[in-house]
Design a protein around this motif. Structure first.
Motif, PDB file in Angstrom:
ATOM      1  N   HIS A  26       0.805  -1.229   0.000  1.00 41.82           N
ATOM      2  CA  HIS A  26       0.000   0.000   0.000  1.00 41.82           C
ATOM      3  C   HIS A  26       0.837   1.278   0.000  1.00 41.82           C
ATOM      4  CE1 HIS A  26      -3.978  -1.508   0.019  1.00 41.82           C
ATOM      5  NE2 HIS A  26      -3.899  -2.121   1.177  1.00 41.82           N
ATOM      6  N   CYS A  27       1.884   1.300   0.791  1.00 38.60           N
ATOM      7  CA  CYS A  27       2.611   2.555   0.945  1.00 38.60           C
ATOM      8  C   CYS A  27       4.009   2.279   1.463  1.00 38.60           C
ATOM      9  CB  CYS A  27       1.882   3.468   1.933  1.00 38.60           C
ATOM     10  SG  CYS A  27       2.032   2.869   3.632  1.00 38.60           S
ATOM     11  N   VAL A  29       5.234   2.937   4.406  1.00 38.41           N
ATOM     12  CA  VAL A  29       5.343   2.642   5.836  1.00 38.41           C
ATOM     13  C   VAL A  29       5.707   1.178   6.073  1.00 38.41           C
ATOM     14  CG1 VAL A  29       4.010   2.408   7.968  1.00 38.41           C
ATOM     15  CG2 VAL A  29       3.790   4.471   6.574  1.00 38.41           C
ATOM     16  N   CYS A  51       3.352   8.065   7.071  1.00 31.05           N
ATOM     17  CA  CYS A  51       1.957   7.688   6.812  1.00 31.05           C
ATOM     18  C   CYS A  51       1.167   8.886   6.319  1.00 31.05           C
ATOM     19  CB  CYS A  51       1.322   7.126   8.078  1.00 31.05           C
ATOM     20  SG  CYS A  51      -0.465   6.981   7.998  1.00 31.05           S
ATOM     21  N   HIS A  52       0.383   8.670   5.248  1.00 28.89           N
ATOM     22  CA  HIS A  52      -0.431   9.748   4.669  1.00 28.89           C
ATOM     23  C   HIS A  52      -1.891   9.663   5.121  1.00 28.89           C
ATOM     24  CE1 HIS A  52       3.113   9.980   2.255  1.00 28.89           C
ATOM     25  NE2 HIS A  52       2.608  10.769   1.330  1.00 28.89           N
ATOM     26  N   ASN A  53      -2.164   8.775   6.060  1.00 31.09           N
ATOM     27  CA  ASN A  53      -3.542   8.611   6.530  1.00 31.09           C
ATOM     28  C   ASN A  53      -4.490   8.280   5.373  1.00 31.09           C
ATOM     29  OD1 ASN A  53      -6.274  10.362   7.827  1.00 31.09           O
ATOM     30  ND2 ASN A  53      -5.316   8.701   8.907  1.00 31.09           N
ATOM     31  N   CYS A  54      -4.053   7.367   4.503  1.00 33.52           N
ATOM     32  CA  CYS A  54      -4.877   7.074   3.327  1.00 33.52           C
ATOM     33  C   CYS A  54      -6.005   6.107   3.665  1.00 33.52           C
ATOM     34  CB  CYS A  54      -4.025   6.494   2.206  1.00 33.52           C
ATOM     35  SG  CYS A  54      -3.666   4.744   2.422  1.00 33.52           S
ATOM     36  N   GLY A  55      -5.880   5.425   4.793  1.00 28.16           N
ATOM     37  CA  GLY A  55      -6.973   4.565   5.237  1.00 28.16           C
ATOM     38  C   GLY A  55      -6.885   3.118   4.777  1.00 28.16           C
ATOM     39  N   CYS A  57      -4.791   0.677   5.054  1.00 30.49           N
ATOM     40  CA  CYS A  57      -4.403  -0.387   5.968  1.00 30.49           C
ATOM     41  C   CYS A  57      -5.372  -0.483   7.144  1.00 30.49           C
ATOM     42  CB  CYS A  57      -2.971  -0.205   6.446  1.00 30.49           C
ATOM     43  SG  CYS A  57      -2.764   1.197   7.514  1.00 30.49           S
ATOM     44  N   PRO A  74      -3.746   3.997  10.840  1.00 32.66           N
ATOM     45  CA  PRO A  74      -3.887   5.422  10.500  1.00 32.66           C
ATOM     46  C   PRO A  74      -4.229   6.302  11.705  1.00 32.66           C
ATOM     47  CG  PRO A  74      -5.320   4.073   9.104  1.00 32.66           C
ATOM     48  CD  PRO A  74      -4.598   3.134  10.004  1.00 32.66           C
TER      49      PRO A  74
HETATM   50  S1  SF4 Z   1      -2.990   4.776   6.335  1.00 31.72           S
HETATM   51 FE1  SF4 Z   1      -1.824   2.878   6.280  1.00 31.72          FE
HETATM   52  S2  SF4 Z   1      -1.632   2.388   4.100  1.00 31.72           S
HETATM   53 FE2  SF4 Z   1      -2.241   4.524   4.256  1.00 31.72          FE
HETATM   54  S3  SF4 Z   1      -0.362   5.683   4.249  1.00 31.72           S
HETATM   55 FE3  SF4 Z   1      -0.846   5.327   6.394  1.00 31.72          FE
HETATM   56  S4  SF4 Z   1       0.226   3.457   6.908  1.00 31.72           S
HETATM   57 FE4  SF4 Z   1       0.165   3.572   4.690  1.00 31.72          FE
END
Ligand code: SF4
Ligand SMILES: Cc1cc2nc3c(=O)[nH]c(=O)nc-3n(C[C@H](O)[C@H](O)[C@H](O)COP(=O)(O)OP(=O)(O)OC[C@H]3O[C@@H](n4cnc5c(N)ncnc54)[C@H](O)[C@@H]3O)c2cc1C
Ligand code: SF4
Lengths: 362, 457
Positions: A26-27, A29, A51-55, A57, A74
């Motif tokens: 996913h990212c 992290v 982490c971009h808080n994309c949700g 995970c 997140p």
């Molecule tokens: S929310 Fe999870 S998947 Fe999304 S950027 Fe953060 S750690 Fe990565």
């Protein structure tokens, strides 16, 4: 949660993630996490800002609520990010402003509004304040005063930001900037500018506001960020016009300040409105409730900067140039004043984390 | 309100069938026993699908021809497979990735955690729950009606013909065709106890608590022909600290080949270094199940640190073996004796964990034939092991239209099966990573299409 509790919670969750690794695509992290078996404070503050808080995970986690493991990366990382802001902000005691950021942003904005409102009519008189001016808003507040005022505030903010960033840079163990290859920096900056890690990993987008992936969050972020840059370019070109060419405003529709400013203002307004909408719609587990004030205050401040700037462009048709300008200036002043003490700084923490990631991946 | 097709079970197989049936013009109702936020059965714990392919793709390296796939299948099942259905599965597996992608599921390129299987298996980006979320969304868009918290407890049949399903709350639901995709019975402890006796009390269920085999039992009672050994289940040795259900992948303990495994009397009971770990992964569940109290401990020392993916649960750690024995409450003298004898019998060799190396013991009652290194460097660690059940093999027999076969060897015209409930047709014994989903995908599509055709004609 207290910082120490958040750190514990993050450690607990990462132990589970590290045994699972399903989210590694996913990212950044997860690949960064996989290279570590133990997590120290500095690792956690690094990962949290990666982490971009994309949700993704959260929504894709088989151990999320109601599972007894209660894994929520997140939310925990959002909380931790805020704690890292508080921790590394210079001077230390100003970290307090970040703790109750919504309140402070509102306070500072209202205060600057009041001060501008009271002072300007006193200085230039009621009539001029409410009238329409031949030489645009410089008729209300002179160009010199604006430049001096915003120049001083802007430069101080920059210095403070820089010191805070150096503190974070060192804390997560990055070597000095000049020892890092250009390639690494380029890649990190590129991933920041494209907001690579809001793409979900395969370009499907992030699971924000709900479990169905979508690219709208990234689009709104682009509109916001590039809108902001355009607005910035508009102001800068206006200054160049004024000082280098001695061209005085107001500028015509086909001049650079307008060509940058109008799309910029529109883009920034739409972007911020979109981000606010998504935040409002977002599944609640994605949101760290203690961050909400900070997040919303920042988006509002940015959005208002764009929107009030835009109305100012049309002041000739709406009149009230004085009050409009005052509102715009107050918002911008607040943005400048609080640049090192608001969510504005997320961009810098993010870039530093991304540089660390690229460096580690080399 | 009339339903063309009723699907029981909202895991990967059920969703595949429901989506396909809807795409073939049927009005579909899907009943899922769990609440919405626990939907997806065992499929929510999955990671990858085994795919036949003749050239490298974005998500699969190299090639994996049908013949090799078949050979692998024969090897792990000891030939307990239906060749016709197996080849049907293998050939159609080639369409799985594309089909899933068309329905919103994403895959990841082979990365760190997936490398060893990157040739044969395609990895779901975000794992099984991401896939399940995408398939539910896709099903909703196609108008499939979905009802959660809806456990079917009974089926009414009229001479091999499905008539209606009865829910836990007594409600009856009719449909022209039925697709059963309700998994195995691995979460039904009474049933497990019937087979295994009291020791089943100490089994951990790795997946969903909702696969209780109610539908399987109904069908078998009403004359469906069974497949697979009812006494067999896929059991691995997992971390004994895992929750009773749904612990999934993170309870995996991957260091057995690196250390020694002792039971509660501190006795070793099997060659820990018999073969490469993936090949021996699945025998340890049964081995531990046969030990007193169904527990065992892997003991490793500091040399093995960082050589495996740790489980989510912290092991017991100590600086002396004595202290470790106390921490795990086994007789210290017995443990010291076992370790001492083991250490003393190790022959010189060159350690290499990636192949069958020449580090082994000699003259022990049970030798460790590879990767035998002394256990002498603190800190020492002990992981508690228990048997963890992944799935059961018992199922209903199907034909190549996914119709279930009844006792008279005739297919039912309107009852179809997909997924774990019929996986025993292809895989009646053993396991090959990624075939669970592949069987569900292939038979889900067949069942969906056939059921829709039957119902709408
Ligand atoms: S929310 Fe999870 S998947 Fe999304 S950027 Fe953060 S750690 Fe990565
Ligand atoms: C931890 C773990 C990891 C795994 N990893 C992999 C992997 O990586 N690759 C792979 O191919 N396979 C894997 N498997 C095996 C795989 O999970 C199964 O083969 C596959 O998910 C079966 O799909 P299914 O749809 O038949 O069953 P499930 O996904 O289990 O779905 C069955 C559904 O039916 C519902 N249900 C049950 N009874 C009723 C009832 N009476 N009424 C209504 N609904 C009911 C259940 O709630 C459940 O949602 C794994 C299994 C486990 C436990
Ligand atoms: S967030 Fe959940 S699914 Fe993702 S790696 Fe962590 S434990 Fe696994």
């Amino acid at each position: 949660m207290q910082p120490i509790e958040t750190l514990h919670e993050a450690k607990r969750i990462l132990k589970i993630c590290n045994a699972c690794r399903y989210c590694e695509g996913h990212c950044a992290v997860f690949p960064a996490m996989e290279t570590r078996l133990e997590f120290q404070e500095k690792d956690l503050y690094y990962l949290a800002n990666l982490c971009h808080n994309c949700g993704s995970c959260y929504h894709n986690c088989q151990y999320a609520d109601p599972h007894e493991f209660q894994v929520n990366v997140p939310q925990t990382f959002a909380q931790l990010r805020k704690e890292s802001y508080v921790l590394y902000t210079w001077p230390n005691f100003m970290g307090k402003i970040l703790e109750r950021n919504g309140l402070w942003v509102t306070l500072v904005t209202v205060m600057s509004l009041i001060i501008f409102m009271l002072l300007t009519p006193i200085l230039i008189g009621q009539k001029t304040f409410l009238g329409i001016h031949k030489n645009g808003f410089y008729g209300v507040i002179s160009h010199e005063i604006m430049v001096i005022l915003f120049g001083i505030v802007g430069i101080s903010a920059l210095i403070i930001l820089l010191i805070s960033m150096i503190r974070y840079w060192r804390a997560i163990g990055l070597p000095p900037l000049w020892t890092i290859r250009i390639r690494v920096i380029k890649k990190a900056v590129w991933h920041a500018l494209t907001v690579k890690y809001l793409d979900g990993g395969a370009g499907q987008g992030c699971t924000y506001p709900n479990e169905t992936p979508s690219l709208w969050r990234r689009r709104f972020h682009h509109l916001t960020f590039y809108g902001f840059l355009l607005c910035f370019a508009a102001t800068t070109t206006a200054a160049v016009y004024y000082y280098l060419f001695n061209w005085k405003g107001p500028y015509g529709w086909l001049t650079l300040p307008k060509l940058f400013g109008i799309p910029g203002g529109i883009s920034l307004s739409i972007g911020c409105a979109g981000l606010l909408y998504l935040k409002w719609k977002a599944d609640s587990p994605l949101i760290a409730s203690k961050n909400t004030g900070m997040d919303i205050a920042f988006i509002l401040l940015l959005g208002l900067t764009g929107f009030t700037g835009l109305t100012l462009m049309f002041y000739r048709y709406v009149g009230f140039v004085g009050p409009l300008l005052i509102v715009h200036l107050s918002v911008v002043m607040s943005l400048f004043l609080l640049a090192p003490y608001s969510k504005f700084i997320h961009a810098f923490y993010r870039i530093i984390a991304l540089i660390n990631y690229e460096l580690e991946s080399e | 309100m009339h339903n063309d097709v009723l699907v029981i079970g909202g895991g990967h197989a059920g969703l595949t069938a429901a989506i396909t049936a809807a795409e073939n013009g049927a009005k579909v109702l899907l009943l899922e026993a769990s609440p919405k936020n626990m939907r997806g059965g065992n499929s929510r714990h999955t990671r990858d699908l085994r795919i036949m392919h003749h050239q490298p793709t974005k998500v699969l390296t190299d090639i994996y021809p049908a013949k090799e796939y078949w050979d692998d299948l024969v090897r792990v099942t000891n030939g307990q497979t239906n060749k016709h259905l197996a080849y049907l599965t293998i050939r159609n597996s080639a369409n799985n990735v594309k089909w899933l992608q068309q329905h919103g599921v994403c895959f990841q390129p082979p990365l760190k955690g997936t490398l060893q299987l990157g040739r044969t298996n395609a990895f779901l980006l975000g794992g099984g729950k991401a896939m399940i979320n995408a398939l539910y969304h896709s099903a909703e868009l196609l108008g499939v009606q979905i009802r959660y918290d809806s456990t079917v407890t009974m089926l009414t049949l009229d001479e091999n013909h499905f008539v209606e399903a009865i829910l836990e709350n007594g409600q009856t639901i009719e449909a022209s065709a039925l697709i059963v995709a309700s998994g195995g019975f691995e979460a039904n402890r009474e049933w497990l106890e019937k087979i295994w006796g009291k020791i089943a009390k100490n089994f951990i269920i790795r997946g969903t608590p909702y696969n209780r085999g109610l539908i399987l039992k109904q069908l078998l009672e009403k004359g469906a022909k069974q497949v697979g050994n009812p006494k067999q289940c896929h059991a691995v040795a997992i971390d004994g600290c895992a929750p009773l259900f749904d612990g999934g992948i993170v309870s995996r303990v991957d260091c057995i080949t690196l250390g020694i495994v002792v039971n509660k009397h501190a006795k070793r009971f099997y060659d820990e270094g018999e073969d490469l770990w993936p090949k021996r992964y699945a025998i340890w569940g049964h081995l531990v199940a046969q030990q007193p109290d169904q527990i065992a401990y892997v003991i490793i020392d500091a040399k093995s640190e960082k050589m495996f993916i740790p489980s989510a649960f912290p092991p017991k750690t100590a600086n002396t073996l004595l202290e470790l024995a106390q921490k795990i409450a086994i007789d210290p003298d017995a443990l010291l004796k076992t370790v001492h004898e083991y250490n003393a019998s190790i022959q010189p060799g060159t350690f290499n964990h990636t192949k069958l190396d020449n580090c082994h013991t000699q003259n022990l009652a049970i030798n460790k034939t590879h990767w035998a290194r002394t256990i002498d460097t603190p800190p020492f660690k002990a992981y508690l092991l228990r048997p963890g059940i992944t799935f059961t093999y018992l199922g209903v027999t199907v034909n190549d239209k996914a119709q279930i076969i009844m006792a008279d060897d005739q297919p039912s015209k309107n009852i179809f099966a997909a997924g774990e409930i019929m996986a025993g047709n292809v895989l009646a014994e053993g396991y090959l990573a990624g075939t669970g989903l592949t069987i569900g995908a292939v038979f889900g599509r067949i069942a969906g299409k056939e059921a829709a055709q039957y119902a709408t004609n």
